[in-house]
Design an enzyme around this catalytic site. Structure first.
Site, short mmCIF file in Angstrom:
data_model
loop_
_atom_site.label_atom_id
_atom_site.label_comp_id
_atom_site.label_asym_id
_atom_site.label_seq_id
_atom_site.Cartn_x
_atom_site.Cartn_y
_atom_site.Cartn_z
N GLY A 128 22.81 39.97 33.52
CA GLY A 128 23.96 39.87 34.42
C GLY A 128 24.32 41.24 34.94
O GLY A 128 24.21 41.53 36.13
N GLY A 132 21.65 41.77 28.23
CA GLY A 132 22.18 42.91 27.51
C GLY A 132 21.66 44.28 27.89
O GLY A 132 22.22 45.29 27.47
N ARG A 178 37.95 47.17 33.52
CA ARG A 178 37.02 47.71 32.53
C ARG A 178 37.49 49.05 31.92
O ARG A 178 37.39 49.22 30.70
CB ARG A 178 35.62 47.86 33.13
CG ARG A 178 34.97 46.53 33.50
CD ARG A 178 33.51 46.69 33.89
NE ARG A 178 32.72 47.06 32.73
CZ ARG A 178 32.27 48.28 32.47
NH1 ARG A 178 32.54 49.28 33.33
NH2 ARG A 178 31.56 48.53 31.39
N CYS A 216 52.49 48.97 36.57
CA CYS A 216 53.44 49.58 35.64
C CYS A 216 52.95 49.49 34.21
O CYS A 216 53.52 48.81 33.34
CB CYS A 216 54.81 48.91 35.79
SG CYS A 216 55.62 49.33 37.33
N GLU A 217 51.84 50.15 33.94
CA GLU A 217 51.24 50.27 32.62
C GLU A 217 50.58 51.64 32.53
O GLU A 217 49.88 52.05 33.46
CB GLU A 217 50.14 49.21 32.41
CG GLU A 217 50.59 47.78 32.49
CD GLU A 217 51.13 47.26 31.17
OE1 GLU A 217 51.05 48.00 30.17
OE2 GLU A 217 51.63 46.12 31.16
N TYR A 234 31.52 42.43 36.05
CA TYR A 234 32.77 42.36 35.30
C TYR A 234 33.89 43.11 36.02
O TYR A 234 34.73 43.75 35.40
CB TYR A 234 32.56 42.89 33.86
CG TYR A 234 31.44 42.15 33.17
CD1 TYR A 234 31.61 40.84 32.76
CD2 TYR A 234 30.19 42.75 33.00
CE1 TYR A 234 30.57 40.14 32.19
CE2 TYR A 234 29.14 42.05 32.42
CZ TYR A 234 29.33 40.75 32.02
OH TYR A 234 28.30 40.06 31.44
#
Length: 421
Positions: free
Chosen positions: A277, A239, A314, A346-347, A375
């Site tokens: 991580g 974390g 992300r 297309c977003e 990620y």
């Protein structure tokens, strides 16, 4: 610190020009630095020196087998959350005794595979999961080592989608029920209680929530020991955050985290396990993309690049910030202007940055999204029938493609058209 630096007017990954890799591999692609991966692992390992400990890389952050083997070769353990991750870790040469199995929804088949292949421990998330693991262990004639993940109800003060230690989160058991759950575990003959597990969230930039949670963990350890349980391992999760925006105050260093762990938990004599991580992989990777078009809109200019939200999700999912830099270093005094940096999907959510001040750019210029190692590739998809982008690993003056870009034929050949069509 990372190993993506300008040298002689060009961005390098260690000793390799990024533009040279782009010319050979094509854009977009992910690029990782071996030196940065190893540096960050060693920082954590050294931070816990003097304590019995194991650094288990949380491979959900970046799971390419070349990355796993790079870390495994220097002694890292692995934190896995699925059968697929377990098998990848084993295939990369990680011994079972250095693998912990986390995750809130482990299936009986996943448990069976890990028990047969070797495992250090299961981090159990619920009583039903405990019962399932007990049954699988008895079926195989083995005893499964477990910790139980306790939820300390501590606000990590991080993004809501990556907070895991509050009472409303799906993870772990309430710390108030720990004594009852551990008593239940002790009655199951297929299980061996070896410790306690805790993880409160991701991208924490302050040690205070960690210390609050670990103080509760220390008290729980004493309580469970008094109740007859042999608590000899404490899995603290991961974390610790990274500096996505370099102008902001830097998160605590691993050495500061280690000093806090020793102060709060050192007297217990437990093996300490941590599961970083993001801090190991995040700044060890960039995504390289190419400008396709410049487009003028109503009151703003759009920089349209060939990377998209399916490659790096992300920003769309978490409103995450990634520093964007040109691969060719701008000369001092180069004018800047604000751009909306967008991809071709297309977003409207396919937007990496809004009104970001960047040097004036043109079509075919290369840019890099920093801090994209965690990620990034692992969360990519083939949305809009876009191929997964390559992953490349650099070591010194060498580089290798560690996952190639699939062809369109390969993508289409995974589909099966029924006979009736």
């Amino acid at each position: 610190m990372d190993h993506f630096l300008y040298r002689n007017g060009a961005l390098y990954a260690e000793d390799v020009p990024v533009a040279e890799i782009a010319a050979q591999v094509g854009t977009p692609f992910y690029l990782y630095s071996t030196a940065t991966l190893l540096r960050h692992y060693h920082l954590f390992n050294e931070a816990l020196s003097g304590m019995d400990h194991l650094v288990c890389y949380a491979m959900k952050a970046a799971g390419n087998m070349a990355i796993l083997k790079t870390l495994a070769d220097v002694g890292a353990g692995m934190d896995v959350v699925s059968q697929g991750e377990y098998l990848r870790a084993r295939a990369a040469g990680v011994p079972g005794e250095r693998i912990v199995f986390s995750g809130v929804g482990k299936t009986a088949e996943e448990m069976r595979v890990a028990l047969q292949g070797g495992i250090l421990q299961f981090n159990i998330e619920s009583e039903p999961e405990m019962e399932t693991l007990n049954a699988v262990a008895l079926e195989l004639g083995v005893v499964a080592p477990i910790t139980v993940r306790v939820n300390p109800d501590v606000d990590a003060k991080t993004h809501a989608k990556i907070s895991t230690g509050k009472s409303e989160n799906k993870f772990g058991i309430p710390i108030s029920r720990a004594s009852a759950v551990y008593a239940h575990a002790a009655r199951l003959p297929g299980l061996e209680v070896v410790g306690i597990d805790m993880h409160i969230g991701s991208q924490l930039t302050d040690l205070a929530p960690f210390e609050q949670a670990y103080t509760k963990l220390a008290a729980l350890t004493e309580t469970l020991r008094a109740e007859g349980h042999d608590i000899r391992r404490l899995d603290l999760g991961g974390g610790l955050g990274i500096p996505y925006e370099r102008s902001n105050e830097a998160p605590p260093l691993p050495v500061e985290y280690g000093e806090m762990v020793k102060r709060v938990l050192g007297h217990l004599g437990c093996e300490i396990q941590i599961e970083p991580g993001r801090l190991i992989a995040g700044n060890a990777g960039i995504m390289v993309s190419k400008v396709i078009y410049l487009k003028s809109g109503e009151g703003r200019d759009f920089l349209i690049v060939d990377g998209a939200m399916n490659d790096l999700i992300r920003p769309a999912m978490y409103d995450a910030y990634h520093e964007i830099v040109p691969v060719i270093e701008p000369a001092p005094g180069t004018p800047q202007q604000p751009y909306d940096v967008v991809g071709p999907v297309c977003e409207s959510g396919d937007t990496f940055a809004r009104q970001r001040n960047l040097p004036v750019l043109k079509a075919d210029d290369l840019i890099a999204f920093r801090s994209a190692g965690a990620y990034g590739a692992v969360m990519a998809s083939e949305y809009n029938a876009r191929p997964l982008i390559p992953e490349v690993l650099v070591k010194g003056d060498q580089f290798a493609v560690i996952r190639r870009r699939p062809t369109f034929d390969e993508m289409m050949n995974r589909d099966t058209i029924p006979e009736w069509l």
